[in-house]
Design an enzyme around this catalytic site. Structure first.
Site, PDB file in Angstrom:
ATOM      1  N   SER A   1       0.824  -0.986  -0.487  1.00  0.00           N
ATOM      2  CA  SER A   1       0.293   0.168   0.024  1.00  0.00           C
ATOM      3  C   SER A   1       0.863   1.576   0.418  1.00  0.00           C
ATOM      4  CB  SER A   1      -0.697   0.388   1.173  1.00  0.00           C
ATOM      5  OG  SER A   1      -0.560   0.165   2.308  1.00  0.00           O
ATOM      6  N   LYS A   2       0.607   2.507  -0.360  1.00  0.00           N
ATOM      7  CA  LYS A   2       0.862   3.167  -0.396  1.00  0.00           C
ATOM      8  C   LYS A   2       1.371   3.918   1.315  1.00  0.00           C
ATOM      9  CE  LYS A   2      -1.789   5.409  -3.595  1.00  0.00           C
ATOM     10  NZ  LYS A   2      -1.953   6.923  -4.964  1.00  0.00           N
TER      11      LYS A   2
END
Ligand code: GLU
Length: 506
Positions: free
Chosen positions: A262-263
């Protein structure tokens, strides 16, 4: 000319995650391999998620990676505009077409009304969906009838347009190049909003209309869009258009192999997840591969192998080689585990492919920022000695610092170990030997020092360890005679003198 046309269609909602870069890369490789066209389309119909600067960021990131578009907001092209917010007028007619053909309807339900429905469903331990079952009790044109609907629209009531899933559920057959044939039953699909109350289409409608009008032949995108595929297939049918071919790319997984990368993972796990640094005026900034001294070629090479494999042992690919080798058929279904260490390994490989002169030119600004100077040739010589040990150009400093700065202190352990017994006298003798050399080349010094050591019948380390300590300050560093040559006679003798004084003082 090839009819292959593919697009990268990001929404400018923030910096582009490396998964997005991989999607762009695979589209690019596919298009180039087939002699087709690669298009950048900005999907900015969701105004509430629009982030200033994201569009420029996306273009700068891809340019850094060497991924070029044939058509797009900068490149132009005959299928423009390439930004959905500039195509507003186009979508309305297709929403109307869907209404006229009975494939869509107006819905007037307010947010409050929908929340009440959700709460009711929750109380029954189920969840609410606006679908072929519930729509019969809701506030829409299907129940109101045409005259009442027109009246409400003319009165300025807010509405959305929803897609009408089949009354009697059907199996939707779908083809995906990577996943094969899949069927999905429309009973599980809700009546998605196609057109919003703000007069803009949603992603689904705009995406389909644009892919059709831009004559996109293949939709290559991330796995997260797989659930939208049945709706998209039904939308193409409802509009009477042939659907493009689809290929949904596998997820990129965290280094542990568990869960999607994920970011936020970059900050947590200590590596960048973005191609270039993101520095917004407001909000959080994020690290980038470019600023951490990765070569774009290494980053791209690593990304290409996340989910695709060439079917051979080859790991290093230039962009041209990737274009030649790329094949959607060799993209895996299963998620691809991201390996930050392997990414560094790629960078090291690309670094090793560069000439010493190029590396010297890349390292020179770092040296200059420290107010230090070295001529190109000598710097290239130094780099040749140590490049095997580094993964990034800035790391060269840790390997080369002693050339520029005399040791301020000595590694205590080394000092204790090597400056015992007759080490001081030997170093004195060595100093005299070096002083007498007119030819201070590595080879000559090596010959002379070795002969002298042999004549004394002592171990090599007994002389070389103190010498290394004097020149470098610690046990590390490249070939000692090369160091002597580069430092030169005066500097080398001065450093030996310094260690002698240091040890005499003890
Ligand atoms: N705008 C979508 C995104 O941000 C594009 C999905 C697609 O390629 O259809 O990822």
């Amino acid at each position: 000319m090839s009819d292959i046309r593919v697009r990268f269609a990001p929404s400018p909602t923030g910096p582009l995650h490396m998964g997005g870069v991989r999607t762009a890369l695979f589209n690019y490789l596919f298009a180039k391999k087939q002699g087709g066209k690669f298009i950048l389309r900005i999907e900015d119909t969701d105004q509430s998620r629009y982030v200033q600067g994201a569009e420029d960021y996306i273009m700068e990131s891809l340019a850094w990676c060497g991924i070029q578009f044939d058509e797009g907001i900068k490149e132009g092209g005959s299928f423009g505009p390439y930004k959905q917010s500039e195509r507003k007028a186009i979508y309305q007619q297709y929403a109307q077409q869907l209404i006229d053909s009975g494939n869509a309807y107006y819905a007037f339900d307010t947010a409050d009304e929908l929340n009440t429905e959700r709460a009711k469903a929750e109380a029954d331990k189920s969840s609410f969906a606006y679908n072929h079952l519930t729509r019969k009790q809701l506030n829409n044109s299907l129940n109101l009838g045409l005259p009442a609907t027109i009246k409400r629209i003319e009165a300025g009531d807010s509405y959305v347009i929803r897609f009408k899933m089949p009354d009697t559920p059907v199996d939707v057959p779908m083809k995906d190049i990577i996943r094969g044939d899949v069927t999905y039953n429309s009973a599980n699909l809700d009546d998605k909003v196609l057109y919003k109350s703000d007069g803009l289409p949603t992603y689904h409608l705009a995406n389909i209309v644009d892919d059709h009008l831009m004559q996109i032949s293949h939709v290559i995108r991330g796995e997260e869009w797989l659930p939208s595929m049945p709706l998209h297939v039904l939308l193409y049918q409802a509009l009477g258009w042939d659907a493009p071919q689809f290929a949904h790319l596998p997820l990129i997984l965290k280094p542990t192999g568990k869960g999607k990368l994920s970011k936020r993972d970059g900050d947590k796990l200590g590596f960048p997840v973005f191609p270039i640094e993101w520095n917004p005026d407001k909000g959080e900034s994020a690290r980038g591969y470019r600023e951490e001294a990765y070569y774009p070629e290494a980053f791209v090479n690593m990304l290409a192998l996340l989910g695709w494999n060439p079917g051979t042992e080859q790991e290093l690919f230039s962009m041209d080689e990737l274009i030649q080798a790329f094949d959607l058929e060799r993209v895996n279904k299963a998620g691809a585990r991201f390996d930050p260490e392997k990414t560094k390994w790629f960078n090291h490989q690309y670094l090793m492919q560069k000439s010493d002169e190029t590396l010297a030119a890349e390292f020179m600004p770092i040296l200059e920022s420290k107010q230090l100077y070295c001529d190109d040739k000598t710097l290239a010589q130094m780099i040749e000695m140590v490049k095997e040990r580094v993964q990034f150009v800035p790391e060269l400093w840790d390997q080369l610092d002693f050339f520029f700065i005399q040791p301020k202190e000595y590694n205590a352990k080394m000092l204790k170990k090597s400056m015992k017994g007759d080490a001081l006298e030997l170093l004195e003798e060595l100093k005299t030997l070096l002083f007498s050399q007119d030819d201070f080349s590595s080879q000559n010094l090596e010959d002379k020092v070795k002969t002298w050591i042999e004549s004394k019948e002592i171990g090599f380390g007994k002389v070389m360890n103190p010498l290394r300590l004097a020149l470098v300050g610690e046990g590390k560093g490249p070939h000692l005679f090369d160091i002597l040559e580069i430092l030169g006679k005066a500097e080398s003798l001065q450093r030996i003198e310094k260690l002698l004084n240091h040890s005499n003082d003890k």
